[in-house]
Structure formats: structure tokens, C-alpha cells
Design a protein around this motif. Structure first.
Motif, short mmCIF file in Angstrom:
data_model
loop_
_atom_site.label_atom_id
_atom_site.label_comp_id
_atom_site.label_asym_id
_atom_site.label_seq_id
_atom_site.Cartn_x
_atom_site.Cartn_y
_atom_site.Cartn_z
N ASN A 252 0.76 -1.34 -0.28
CA ASN A 252 -0.32 0.04 0.13
C ASN A 252 1.34 1.45 0.12
O ASN A 252 1.35 1.13 0.83
N PRO A 253 0.82 1.87 -1.16
CA PRO A 253 1.94 3.28 -1.25
C PRO A 253 1.81 4.41 0.51
O PRO A 253 2.19 5.05 0.62
N PHE A 254 0.53 4.22 0.66
CA PHE A 254 0.40 5.20 2.29
C PHE A 254 1.07 5.23 3.22
O PHE A 254 2.38 5.39 3.86
N LEU A 255 0.91 2.88 3.43
CA LEU A 255 1.55 2.45 4.43
C LEU A 255 3.38 2.73 3.86
O LEU A 255 4.15 3.37 5.05
N GLU A 256 3.58 2.37 2.71
CA GLU A 256 4.80 2.24 2.17
C GLU A 256 5.65 4.25 2.89
O GLU A 256 6.87 4.40 3.16
N LYS A 257 4.79 5.13 2.50
CA LYS A 257 5.42 6.68 2.82
C LYS A 257 5.74 7.03 3.73
O LYS A 257 6.13 7.42 4.90
N LYS A 258 4.40 6.08 4.99
CA LYS A 258 4.53 6.31 6.66
C LYS A 258 5.44 5.63 7.08
O LYS A 258 6.38 6.04 8.06
N LEU A 259 5.98 4.68 6.63
CA LEU A 259 7.39 3.84 6.91
C LEU A 259 8.17 4.87 6.93
O LEU A 259 9.05 4.45 7.69
N LYS A 260 8.37 5.24 5.33
CA LYS A 260 9.93 5.42 5.21
C LYS A 260 9.82 7.16 5.90
O LYS A 260 10.99 7.32 6.31
N ASP A 261 8.81 8.09 5.90
CA ASP A 261 8.93 9.34 7.14
C ASP A 261 9.16 8.69 8.60
O ASP A 261 10.39 9.69 9.24
N ILE A 262 8.67 7.79 9.29
CA ILE A 262 9.10 7.56 10.26
C ILE A 262 10.48 7.02 10.45
O ILE A 262 11.44 7.00 11.44
N LEU A 263 10.63 6.10 9.54
CA LEU A 263 12.51 5.83 9.72
C LEU A 263 13.49 6.92 9.29
O LEU A 263 14.58 6.95 9.78
#
Length: 303
Positions: A252-263
Motif C-alpha cells: 500500500n503506497p500510503f503505508l510505504e510512505k508512512k514507514l519511510k517517513d518514520i524511519l
């Protein structure tokens, strides 16, 4: 303490006695069936770069941090081998994974595994393979280990298998021809399925040599100096791209972006910095696929 390590490795080595299979005991502590069934948690897989108990210790605080930032549960899944983790990524059974560079190159080639971020350690986004031997041995390079007992970490590992196999390939040898067999017809190399287990095998002289991940070796200098002090490094490989965090091709692109931003922002708040400092990571950074071209090149040559 030495007795404990010996018991562990007697079990591992004894169960790897089949001549052709090079298998070890199943060290899994988690084998979840039907991962996705009625599960709304974000699921992270952790490759066995270090043994599974050590992985929990290493990653637990980070996963709790990510869970807090996501505002929902994050569940850890572990498996014994790199291939099993790659299978979870390929089958979209997990949302993201901490893997090593060898499994990333394999997964990217076979089914489109994608990079998310990679750790920066001591200002670098690269690591090495170390060839290590017992401290009191006389070996000075890999070639001195012909016919000796050698520990690889995992068949898909770059630092723990591909690099030393490539070194042998360059002199027209294979692990089978170079390390040979013992008097019972068993190959003189075996798999430990984690880098810390390979280091312990050498420290306790259950192996005459091993190829290990420099990040794990250097981490254990601080956390388990009594083990590292029984070993020494005789060869250091060229640098390779650090083990990355990856996602499935169809995440899911939304989850991908969220995970990347967190890390990527983990080093920018106090809690995140403390967690990263404990596991000797400076920060997470974006990384290009070409950082893994050296691994890819060795893999293609040796096929």
C-alpha cells in the motif's frame, strides 16, 4: 558460559551431519501459521542476521517506536532462513522487512522486492565481510583454511556465503572442493543461520574459520567482548551496501510512505535517537539500488 555455547553448537553441528544437505537444527522460536488471517496489525519480518532471540532484543524497542508513530500494532515475524523471509515478502504476507544485502539482490531480481531505507553506521552506508579465525590459530588468510572446518551463515547471505564463495571462485575452487570432506564423508563447511552463531562457532573453536557481517562483529565488540576476544580478523572484503529495510512490490503506497517517513526521521527526536544509539545506528537514509551492484555482480559471475 563456554559450556552453554558448546551445548548450543553441538546441537547445531550434530544435526547438520547429512552429507549433502548442509542443514542445521531448526532454531525458530516463532513459526506463525496463516499470518494474514484476521490480522489487522502491520507485520514486520526480521531476517536472522543474528539469532532470533538476539534479534528480538535488538529490534524490540525500534518496533515499539514504529508502532507508536503509526498509532497501531506492529507484529514481529521471524524465520530461520533468509529464503523464508524472502518468501514472506514475495507472497505479501508481511508489510516490511529488515533483510540483508544478499537476500535483497535475490528478491529484487526474482520478484521485485523494493528498497525502503538503509541504516547509516559510523557515517557510512556500507559494511564488509570479515573472514575470522580463532585468536590463537596460525591462519593468515582464507587460503590457509583449505581442508578446514568453515562456518557460513546462510546460503543467501552476501557477507556470510556469497563473498567467500566468490573468493574461491576466483581461484577456480568451490566450497566443496576447497574445504573438502571429513573422514565420515561430510563436507567440512556448515551453516549456522546467523552471524553471531558463526562468531561463537569460531570463538569456541567449533569452526576453524567463518565469514561474518562486519556490522554484527563490531556490534558484538561492545555487547559481547568476551566472545570477540577469542577471534581475530584475517581478511576484510571490499565495501557493500548496508543491509536494507525493504517492502513488497505491491505494498500500500500510503503505508510505504508512512514507514519511510518514520524511519528517515527517527534520529530527529530524543526517543528515536536513544533507540538508534543503543543499536549503534546513526540514522536511516534513502539508498539507491546501485549500492548493491557489487553484490549483484558477484552473484551473476558465480552462477
Amino acid at each position: 558460559m563456554k559450556t552453554i555455547y558448546l551445548i548450543i553448537f553441538i546441537i547445531v553441528i550434530a544435526t547438520s551431519g547429512c552429507v549433502e544437505k548442509h542443514e542445521t537444527a531448526n532454531l525458530s522460536i516463532v513459526q506463525e501459521p496463516d499470518i494474514r488471517e484476521n490480522d489487522t496489525a502491520v507485520i514486520v519480518a526480521i531476517a536472522p542476521v543474528v539469532s532470533q532471540k538476539e534479534s528480538y532484543v535488538y529490534y524490540e524497542d525500534m518496533i515499539q517506536y514504529i508502532s507508536g508513530k503509526l498509532g497501531g500494532p506492529v507484529r514481529i515475524v521471524q524465520r530461520r532462513t533468509y529464503q523464508e523471509i524472502n518468501d514472506l515478502v514475495q507472497n505479501n504476507e508481511i508489510d516490511f522487512a529488515f533483510v540483508s544485502s544478499g537476500p535483497y539482490v535475490e528478491g529484487n531480481s526474482r520478484f521485485g522486492m523494493r528498497l525502503l531505507v538503509a541504516p547509516e553506521v559510523n557515517g557510512k552506508t556500507t559494511y564488509n565481510s570479515y573472514i575470522i579465525v580463532p585468536r590463537n590459530s596460525s591462519y593468515t588468510n582464507l587460503l590457509d583454511l583449505r581442508g578446514r572446518r568453515f562456518a557460513f551463515s546462510d546460503p543467501l547471505s552476501n557477507s556470510g556465503k556469497l563473498y567467500p564463495a566468490y573468493r574461491l571462485f576466483l581461484i577456480n575452487e568451490t566450497p566443496e572442493s576447497f574445504f573438502g570432506k571429513d573422514e565420515k564423508g561430510r563436507y567440512n563447511y556448515f551453516y549456522t543461520y546467523s552471524h553471531d552463531n558463526s562468531i561463537i562457532a569460531v570463538a569456541e573453536q567449533l569452526a576453524d574459520g567463518a565469514a561474518v557481517d562486519s556490522l554484527t562483529y563490531d556490534y558484538m565488540k561492545n555487547t559481547k567482548p568476551e566472545i570477540i576476544s577469542k577471534t581475530r580478523i584475517i581478511e576484510v572484503s571490499p565495501p557493500f551496501g548496508n543491509p536494507p529495510v525493504v517492502v513488497p512490490k505491491d505494498i500500500n503506497p500510503f503505508l510505504e510512505k508512512k514507514l519511510k517517513d518514520i524511519l528517515l526521521n527517527m534520529d530527529k527526536d530524543e526517543e528515536g535517537r536513544k533507540i538508534l544509539s543503543r543499536i549503534m545506528i546513526d540514522r536511516f537514509v534513502s539508498i539507491n539500488d546501485n549500492a548493491y551492484d557489487t553484490v549483484r555482480g558477484m552473484r551473476e559471475e558465480i552462477k
